[in-house]
Motif scaffolding. Structure first.
Motif, PDB file in Angstrom:
ATOM      1  N   GLU A  43       0.833  -1.201   0.000  1.00 15.19           N
ATOM      2  CA  GLU A  43       0.000   0.000   0.000  1.00 15.19           C
ATOM      3  C   GLU A  43       0.869   1.252   0.000  1.00 15.19           C
ATOM      4  O   GLU A  43       1.878   1.307   0.692  1.00 15.19           O
ATOM      5  N   HIS A  44       0.433   2.228  -0.775  1.00 14.79           N
ATOM      6  CA  HIS A  44       1.139   3.508  -0.834  1.00 14.79           C
ATOM      7  C   HIS A  44       0.201   4.632  -0.440  1.00 14.79           C
ATOM      8  O   HIS A  44      -1.015   4.517  -0.548  1.00 14.79           O
ATOM      9  N   ALA A  94       5.133   9.785  -3.043  1.00 17.55           N
ATOM     10  CA  ALA A  94       4.500   8.527  -2.668  1.00 17.55           C
ATOM     11  C   ALA A  94       5.315   7.818  -1.589  1.00 17.55           C
ATOM     12  O   ALA A  94       6.548   7.734  -1.687  1.00 17.55           O
ATOM     13  N   TYR A  95       4.635   7.343  -0.566  1.00 22.32           N
ATOM     14  CA  TYR A  95       5.289   6.622   0.522  1.00 22.32           C
ATOM     15  C   TYR A  95       4.625   5.266   0.707  1.00 22.32           C
ATOM     16  O   TYR A  95       3.401   5.160   0.722  1.00 22.32           O
ATOM     17  N   ARG A  96       5.475   4.240   0.869  1.00 19.82           N
ATOM     18  CA  ARG A  96       4.974   2.922   1.215  1.00 19.82           C
ATOM     19  C   ARG A  96       4.564   2.957   2.685  1.00 19.82           C
ATOM     20  O   ARG A  96       5.297   3.506   3.515  1.00 19.82           O
ATOM     21  N   LEU A  97       3.430   2.384   3.032  1.00 20.66           N
ATOM     22  CA  LEU A  97       3.024   2.372   4.439  1.00 20.66           C
ATOM     23  C   LEU A  97       3.979   1.480   5.229  1.00 20.66           C
ATOM     24  O   LEU A  97       4.357   0.406   4.762  1.00 20.66           O
ATOM     25  N   PRO A  98       4.401   1.918   6.420  1.00 21.83           N
ATOM     26  CA  PRO A  98       5.374   1.121   7.190  1.00 21.83           C
ATOM     27  C   PRO A  98       4.788  -0.217   7.617  1.00 21.83           C
ATOM     28  O   PRO A  98       3.628  -0.296   8.036  1.00 21.83           O
ATOM     29  N   SER A  99       5.604  -1.284   7.499  1.00 20.58           N
ATOM     30  CA  SER A  99       5.152  -2.610   7.916  1.00 20.58           C
ATOM     31  C   SER A  99       5.867  -3.059   9.189  1.00 20.58           C
ATOM     32  O   SER A  99       5.453  -4.023   9.819  1.00 20.58           O
ATOM     33  N   VAL A 100       6.953  -2.377   9.550  1.00 20.26           N
ATOM     34  CA  VAL A 100       7.602  -2.615  10.852  1.00 20.26           C
ATOM     35  C   VAL A 100       7.773  -1.252  11.517  1.00 20.26           C
ATOM     36  O   VAL A 100       7.793  -0.224  10.828  1.00 20.26           O
ATOM     37  N   ALA A 160      -4.345   7.568   7.750  1.00 19.33           N
ATOM     38  CA  ALA A 160      -4.466   6.323   6.973  1.00 19.33           C
ATOM     39  C   ALA A 160      -4.530   5.093   7.874  1.00 19.33           C
ATOM     40  O   ALA A 160      -4.477   3.957   7.389  1.00 19.33           O
ATOM     41  N   GLY A 161      -4.603   5.334   9.203  1.00 25.11           N
ATOM     42  CA  GLY A 161      -4.790   4.214  10.114  1.00 25.11           C
ATOM     43  C   GLY A 161      -3.522   3.694  10.768  1.00 25.11           C
ATOM     44  O   GLY A 161      -3.551   2.697  11.492  1.00 25.11           O
TER      45      GLY A 161
END
Ligand SMILES: [Zn+2]
Length: 407
Positions: free
Chosen positions: A3-4, A11-17, A116-117
């Motif tokens: 997700e971006h 554009a930023y990728r949503l952090p996963s860690v 964005a949560g």
């Protein structure tokens, strides 16, 4: 699929860690180098092999607020609007403090990721940055300076003193920054935020040169926290708002060009108003002296003549018109004067000598604000990928690299 989110046209990728962005206030690269050489920063020493050690340019003026806001918006002051602690409101005919979020013209990445949560946390040393960094942020946001006043309703967290186990530090201390890192560790292990922004104060760097025992001890303290963040599985991205240089002669006396005095002596007291946007409520350690000034003139017809006069003052490195400065340094033209003046590396710019209280300068002056303090580190505990070697990196690329370019 990853997700971006697009914020301020990037554009930023949503952090996963958990991803921790650290802004070390006043971190000239040499501080880290010297601490590593002295064996006082063993974790940072591993990152040239195990992570990535890059460098980039901060925005001018090389001051705290413009750069912190660039880092958290990903754009220069021409877009976010914050170009110093002060600007001169020509309509109101007064100097206006720019610490209020109403002067911010762009959303922050922090607030947008929270929207964005994602779970976002911000800890800043001085309270002056809190309202700007926390603008429209639904999450944790507080300052070490006022850590005893945090409430769940306003700051998104409570009982932080008990959690950290430290008293509220003095605003002029290394402890104020240590509190930021200790609070960051508590938040990382308890709340596990997706993105956390930690911003320190440059109290130590204003007083102590790279490689001195005090500076090395400060970097050793930070190194210890970085290791613990790393061991807790966080991505760490470290940069600075600006560098720091001695602003003295061979005897340690400050090199100061008092521009208001010089202009008054030459043109009379009515023509020019010198604004020093480094001025803020906490000036003891630098006397409101930095290497950047902006000047408003009553008579625009004299801009060229005054620019020539200023350019010939000893220690002045560059004089630009509003249009030139706005273009070259990406500044908002409506919040700078008719002229922008930069001092060379060893010199600071003052207004009138009787307006500066230098009694608090107990050690030789170190400061920032000019182009000599533009180069800052960009350090990561992961390797970077897909960054063209020719790319001119800025400190406000740090979140882009942390979210989009680490492997
Ligand atoms: Zn700073």
């Amino acid at each position: 699929m990853t997700e971006h989110i697009t914020i301020n046209s990037r554009a930023y990728r949503l952090p996963s860690v958990p991803t921790i962005i650290v802004c070390i206030d006043g971190c000239e690269q040499e501080y880290i180098n010297q601490a590593i050489q002295a064996g006082q920063a063993p974790f940072l020493a591993t990152l040239s092999a195990d992570g990535a050690v890059l460098a980039g340019d901060c925005v001018l003026p090389s001051f705290t607020n413009p750069n912190n806001l660039s880092i958290v918006t990903g754009v220069p002051p021409s877009i976010h609007g914050i170009c110093g602690n002060f600007f001169f409101d020509q309509e109101a005919n007064e100097e206006v403090l720019m610490n209020d979020a109403k002067y911010l013209r762009a959303p922050t990445i922090l607030a947008e990721l929270a929207r964005a949560g994602k779970h976002v946390a911000v800890v800043t040393a001085k309270d002056k940055l809190r309202s700007l960094l926390g603008h429209q942020l639904r999450g944790i946001c507080f300052s070490a300076e006022k850590a005893d006043q945090v409430t769940l309703a306003e700051h998104g967290i409570e009982n932080i003193l008990a959690r950290v186990g430290m008293p509220v530090p003095s605003v002029y201390s290394a402890d104020l920054s240590e509190f930021v890192f200790a609070a960051g560790l508590s938040i990382l292990t308890t709340e596990r935020p997706d993105l956390m922004y930690l911003s320190t104060t440059d109290y130590v760097q204003h007083k102590h040169a790279p490689g001195t025992p005090e500076a090395n001890a400060f970097y050793a303290m930070m190194d210890g926290y970085f290791k613990r963040y790393h061991d807790a599985g966080a991505v760490i991205a470290i940069t600075a708002d600006h560098g720091m240089n001695a602003k003295t002669d061979a005897a340690g006396r400050p090199n100061i060009a008092f521009l208001q005095d010089r202009l008054n002596a030459h043109y009379g007291p009515q023509l020019a108003r010198v604004i020093l946007p480094i001025t803020d409520p906490y000036v003891v350690h630098h006397g409101a002296l930095g290497s950047y000034a902006t000047i408003y003139l009553r008579d625009e017809a004299q801009i060229g003549e005054v620019a020539d006069f200023l350019a010939n003052i000893q220690g002045v490195e560059a004089v630009l018109t509003r249009v030139q400065a706005a273009h070259r340094f990406e500044l908002p033209p409506d919040r700078i004067g008719d002229l922008v003046v930069l001092a060379e590396r060893l010199t600071v710019l003052g207004s009138a000598s009787d307006k500066h209280d230098l009694s608090g300068l107990t050690v030789p002056l170190r400061s920032h604000g000019g182009a000599s303090e533009q180069r800052v580190p960009l350090i990561f505990n992961r390797k970077v990928a897909n960054i063209a070697p020719s790319r001119h990196l800025r400190n406000f690329d740090i979140i882009d690299i942390a979210l989009n370019h680490l492997v």
